[in-house]
Structure formats: C-alpha cells, structure tokens
Write a protein that holds these residues in place. Structure first.
Motif, short mmCIF file in Angstrom:
data_model
loop_
_atom_site.label_atom_id
_atom_site.label_comp_id
_atom_site.label_asym_id
_atom_site.label_seq_id
_atom_site.Cartn_x
_atom_site.Cartn_y
_atom_site.Cartn_z
N ALA A 223 9.12 6.19 -4.25
CA ALA A 223 10.01 6.14 -3.23
C ALA A 223 9.45 5.54 -1.82
O ALA A 223 9.97 4.79 -1.32
N ILE A 224 8.19 5.75 -1.81
CA ILE A 224 7.21 5.09 -0.65
C ILE A 224 6.74 3.67 -0.93
O ILE A 224 6.89 2.77 0.02
N LEU A 225 6.18 3.79 -2.12
CA LEU A 225 5.50 2.57 -2.70
C LEU A 225 6.05 1.42 -3.64
O LEU A 225 5.96 0.18 -3.58
N GLY A 226 7.15 2.15 -4.06
CA GLY A 226 7.97 1.14 -5.02
C GLY A 226 7.24 1.30 -6.30
O GLY A 226 7.69 0.53 -7.46
N ASN A 227 6.21 2.00 -6.53
CA ASN A 227 5.54 1.83 -7.80
C ASN A 227 4.61 3.03 -7.84
O ASN A 227 4.52 3.99 -7.03
N SER B 130 -1.39 7.34 -18.70
CA SER B 130 -2.08 7.27 -20.16
C SER B 130 -1.43 5.80 -20.76
O SER B 130 -2.18 5.25 -21.72
N SER B 131 -0.24 5.54 -20.39
CA SER B 131 0.11 4.22 -20.75
C SER B 131 0.33 3.00 -19.91
O SER B 131 0.63 1.93 -20.42
N SER B 132 -0.67 3.25 -18.97
CA SER B 132 -0.77 2.01 -17.96
C SER B 132 -1.88 1.09 -18.53
O SER B 132 -2.82 1.43 -19.28
N GLY B 133 -1.62 -0.18 -18.21
CA GLY B 133 -2.57 -1.30 -18.59
C GLY B 133 -2.98 -2.20 -17.33
O GLY B 133 -2.13 -2.28 -16.26
N TYR B 134 -3.59 -3.25 -17.58
CA TYR B 134 -3.72 -4.16 -16.52
C TYR B 134 -2.56 -4.74 -16.14
O TYR B 134 -2.33 -5.15 -15.03
N ALA B 135 -1.85 -5.62 -17.18
CA ALA B 135 -0.66 -6.24 -16.84
C ALA B 135 0.21 -5.57 -15.92
O ALA B 135 0.83 -5.82 -15.19
N GLN B 136 0.53 -4.17 -16.71
CA GLN B 136 1.40 -3.32 -15.76
C GLN B 136 1.04 -3.10 -14.35
O GLN B 136 1.95 -3.32 -13.59
N SER B 137 -0.41 -2.75 -14.00
CA SER B 137 -0.89 -2.85 -12.52
C SER B 137 -0.75 -3.93 -11.93
O SER B 137 -0.28 -3.87 -10.73
N VAL B 138 -0.94 -4.93 -12.50
CA VAL B 138 -0.58 -6.28 -11.77
C VAL B 138 0.83 -6.40 -11.20
O VAL B 138 1.01 -6.78 -10.33
N ARG C 35 2.33 -6.61 -7.36
CA ARG C 35 3.39 -7.73 -6.96
C ARG C 35 4.34 -6.87 -6.46
O ARG C 35 4.95 -7.41 -5.25
N GLN C 36 4.96 -5.97 -6.96
CA GLN C 36 6.15 -5.30 -6.29
C GLN C 36 6.09 -4.58 -5.22
O GLN C 36 6.74 -4.69 -4.14
N GLN C 37 4.80 -4.01 -5.03
CA GLN C 37 4.36 -3.48 -3.77
C GLN C 37 4.20 -4.64 -2.70
O GLN C 37 4.39 -4.36 -1.49
N LEU C 38 3.63 -5.67 -3.19
CA LEU C 38 3.27 -6.59 -2.12
C LEU C 38 4.80 -7.27 -1.37
O LEU C 38 4.66 -7.35 -0.28
N GLU C 39 5.87 -7.09 -2.36
CA GLU C 39 7.33 -7.57 -1.75
C GLU C 39 7.78 -6.33 -0.60
O GLU C 39 8.09 -6.78 0.38
N ILE C 40 7.27 -5.30 -0.74
CA ILE C 40 7.44 -4.18 0.10
C ILE C 40 6.83 -4.45 1.22
O ILE C 40 7.29 -4.36 2.47
N THR C 41 5.33 -4.85 1.12
CA THR C 41 4.74 -5.12 2.47
C THR C 41 5.10 -6.34 3.19
O THR C 41 5.13 -6.09 4.27
N LYS C 42 5.52 -7.29 2.49
CA LYS C 42 6.21 -8.41 3.31
C LYS C 42 7.34 -7.88 3.97
O LYS C 42 7.81 -8.42 5.05
N SER C 43 8.32 -6.94 3.54
CA SER C 43 9.27 -6.67 3.98
C SER C 43 9.09 -5.70 5.25
O SER C 43 9.62 -5.86 6.29
N ASP C 44 7.89 -4.92 5.16
CA ASP C 44 7.36 -4.29 6.38
C ASP C 44 6.92 -5.32 7.48
O ASP C 44 7.15 -5.07 8.74
N ILE C 45 6.36 -6.19 7.25
CA ILE C 45 5.61 -7.11 8.01
C ILE C 45 6.64 -7.95 8.94
O ILE C 45 6.77 -8.06 9.98
N SER C 46 7.97 -8.29 7.99
CA SER C 46 8.86 -8.92 8.76
C SER C 46 9.54 -7.96 9.49
O SER C 46 10.22 -8.33 10.66
N PHE C 47 9.64 -6.63 9.11
CA PHE C 47 10.40 -5.70 10.14
C PHE C 47 9.72 -5.79 11.37
O PHE C 47 10.29 -5.37 12.45
N VAL C 48 8.50 -5.31 11.26
CA VAL C 48 7.48 -5.23 12.65
C VAL C 48 7.45 -6.27 13.31
O VAL C 48 7.80 -6.20 14.68
#
Length: 436
Positions: free
Chosen positions: A271-275, A283-291, A295-308
């Motif tokens: 709800a807050i970070l998008g991931n 237990s099922s997470s891997g490097y590709a999934q984390s990357v 990126r999904q969280q980076l999109e939320i950060t871009k939205s916050d920066i634009s809003f501010v």
C-alpha cells in the motif's frame, strides 16, 4: 514577510494560538472502531476525521513496520537535491539557505504526508525569516474549507479568510493510511495472540491428579505447586477426565501467528511502497524479482517528486516566498536530475539511431542526460561548427590529392628498373661470398 493594510503594519493573528488542543485518544482500537470512524469521516453533512486521525496516530506511532515504510517513502524524496532556478534554468544561490534549512525540510515532509493522511495544514508566520506552524489535522475541515477552534466543532473560520494558511490535500481523500489501518489492527491482535501463546505454552505444564475425597493431599499438593515456580500448573481430580488441546499439532512453533503478522506487513508495504521485496524478503524472492520491484518503487518516487515539485511551484506559495524577500519572479523549484546508468545507456543507443534519421535539438541532450548548458553556448557552438568545417575541408583536400596521383600516367619501364635495383641492392658490393 509583512502584513499591512492601508499602509500601516497590522499584527498577524495566528490561528494556531486560538485552537483548543486535545491529546490523541489512546483507547483500544479495533475493526468496529475503524468502521465507525470511516463512516463519520465520509458523512455528507457533518464530516469529521477526528476519530479516524486518532486511529492513524495510534498505529503510526506504535507499529514499527508501518512507521518504517512511511519514513522510507519520505526519505526517497528528502534525499534528492532540489534547487530554485531562473527561467534560463540557472541556479539562484539566494535560495540555498532556505532549501537546506530544517523548516523547508519539514515543509517537504508535510507535503508528502498529505498523501498518507489526506491533508496537511500550515500557517506561515510573519517575520524576516521563513517560518511556519503546523495546523493539527483534526482541526481542518477540508470538506467545508474551514478551520475549527475545537476538534469537536462543526463551524469555524473559512480558510479563504486566513491569508497565511495553506492546506494541502483533496476533499474526500482519507489518505493511504486508510488502506493500512485494517492490517495494522489485525497485526496488533496477532501479536497479542502470539504473546499469549508463548506465555501459556512456552513453559512446561505441570498437571497433578489427586483423589477428590482426599482433602489433605489436595492441600499439600497445592502448597508444592505454589512454592515450586510460576509456570502453568493444574490440579485435577482423578475421577474427572481432562484433555488439553494446545494446537501444537498444527501450530507447534507459532507459525500461524507469524504468517498473520508477515502477511499484514506485506499488505502495508504494498500500500505504501508498491512492493514488498525492497523492505523484507520472502522465501521465493530472487535477484530479478527484487530488481523489478525496485523499479516499481522508483516509479512511485518519481510520482512523489513530481507532486512535491508541483506543490512548491504553486503561485500562492511563490507569493509567500516573495513576501519573505526571495526573488521568485520567473523562477521555479526543480529537483536535480538523477542518472540511471542502465536506462541511460539504452536511451543513448536509441538517440544515436534517431539522430541519424532526423535532426535533434541540442537542448534535448542537455535535458535528457543532465548536462549543464554552458553560459557561452553560442560561442562554443560556433567554434565547434568551424572546427567541423575545417576537418571536412582537410578530408576533402586529401581525397583530391589521392585522386590526382591516381590519374597521373605510369612509366612501366621505369617502375621495372626501380624494382630490379631495389632487389639487387641487397647483394654485397665486393662480390658474393660462398656463404651468401
């Protein structure tokens, strides 16, 4: 910043000083309380967010995971560099002291928090230096566009009549914390059940059977149990049947409670970070999934920066800064460009291909790749064009020379004699020796 009327200075009436503040309600919160709080906040005629904001305050100050992900989302924006630039995109150094002050940092936090709570309220203080007070959210009736003196009032002062009050948020927006509230409450109950499970089954259970008619033995056994420690103990008559179903068959390690807590944390992270993978791992997470989730969280950060950035560049706030003496005319706040090398390399390959097909303006490259445009750009551009023309002329001259040499007639006889001389020129001049 001055407050004048008719040419004479008039003291500012600070609305925060007239408010009757009440401590947050710390009574027990449950799902029924959450439901009734939402209904009151969504009321058409008498909306009030008091109970809901008391619940928000309770979960954000006690739940460590929720507080952590909220701060993490704020830090993504607070750690980015911001500056005030003129119409030519040149940084204005006058704003440096303002931008790097704690007050301005807190202002950015309040702007981001308006996404969490639904609203934020600020009252700027008249004076030489930039300053403001935070208006308690429970006193803001954003639906009615007013500030109430008591959090229980339904009538107050119109925000339009308060020239130094700035409210950030939208009507009917209860914030992202609404999505987290249910999970925070279930999680709290899960921790309570977990603590009770540990208390009951964390120590051995002592069971003593006695003859129901032997009162003397019963008293002696009770004394023994009392003096032998504080773990769970039970005295059961032999004539009675007793069975303890402790749940150890299906929940011998408390995994049931752990899964409930983990799932609640995961839902709040989404709800807050998008991931979930950028905060906790599964237990099922891997490097590709984390990357990918990064990126999904980076999109939320871009939205916050634009809003501010858009909020800081509102004409009303720029007028407030101008009243403090800051040169805002024609300028704006901008976050500095942050380079993502992986994306930049891919972008460069595309731009190189496109620029070979159609003309591309130089300003595009400056903006896309975050390269500062020099002040003497026109002079450097002219010199670059002159050097380019000189290089082209040199290449063209070399081509003409080679062409001229190729067109000259060749003397095959002379070339043959030169070849023979070069070959025999390797032989000794005084005759050949036997070894040679």
């Amino acid at each position: 910043m001055t407050n004048t009327e008719g040419g004479a200075k008039k003291p500012q009436k600070i609305i925060i000083n007239d408010l009757t503040l009440v401590a947050p309600d710390r009574n027990r919160k449950d799902i029924a309380k959450l439901k009734s709080s939402i209904e009151r906040a969504e009321s058409i005629y008498t909306p009030s967010r008091v109970e809901l904001y008391d619940l928000y305050h309770d979960i954000t100050t006690i739940d460590g995971h929720l507080a952590g992900i909220l701060q993490k989302r704020k830090d993504f924006v607070l750690n980015k560099s911001i500056s005030f630039v003129d119409k030519n995109k040149r940084k204005i150094d006058t704003f440096e002291n303002l931008i790097y002050s704690n007050k301005f940092n807190r202002l950015i936090e309040l702007i981001i928090e308006s996404k969490f709570w639904g609203i934020s309220g600020i009252e700027f203080i008249v004076g030489k230096d930039f300053d403001f007070d935070e208006i308690p959210r429970k006193h803001i009736r954003i639906e009615k566009n007013m500030i109430v003196k008591s959090q229980y009032d339904y009538t107050g002062i119109s925000i339009d009549e308060l020239p130094f009050v700035w409210t950030i948020g939208r009507k009917n927006d209860l914030g992202l914390l609404l999505k987290c509230s249910m999970y925070a409450l279930y999680k709290r109950s899960g921790f309570g059940d977990f603590a009770q499970y540990v208390e009951i089954f964390g120590q051995p259970v002592r069971i003593i059977y006695y003859d129901a008619y032997d009162t003397k033995t019963k008293q002696d056994l009770r004394k023994i149990l009392t003096e032998s420690g504080g773990s769970l103990a039970m005295m059961i008559p032999k004539q009675a049947q007793f069975q303890m179903l402790d749940g150890k068959t299906s929940n011998g390690t408390g995994e049931l409670q752990e899964r409930l807590i983990h799932n609640c944390n995961a839902e709040m992270s989404v709800a807050i970070l998008g991931n979930t993978e950028t905060t906790t791992s599964s237990s099922s997470s891997g490097y590709a999934q984390s990357v990918e989730q990064g990126r999904q969280q980076l999109e939320i950060t871009k939205s916050d920066i634009s809003f501010v950035q858009n909020t800081l560049n509102e004409p009303w706030f720029l007028d407030i800064l101008k009243s403090y003496g800051y040169p805002v005319d024609g300028g704006s706040f901008e976050f500095e460009f942050e380079i993502d090398l992986d994306n930049l390399i891919k972008r460069l390959q595309i731009d190189t291909f496109v620029s070979g097909k159609v003309p591309v303006a130089d300003d595009y490259y400056y903006e896309t790749y975050g390269i500062p445009k020099p002040d003497n750009y026109d002079e450097l551009k002219a010199k670059q064009e002159d050097d380019k023309q000189a290089a082209l002329l040199a290449i063209q001259g070399n081509k003409e020379t080679h062409t001229k040499e190729a067109d000259e007639p060749k003397n095959d006889k002379k070339n043959l004699i030169d070849t023979i001389i070069n070959f025999f020129g390797l032989a000794p001049k005084n005759g050949a020796s036997a070894d040679w």
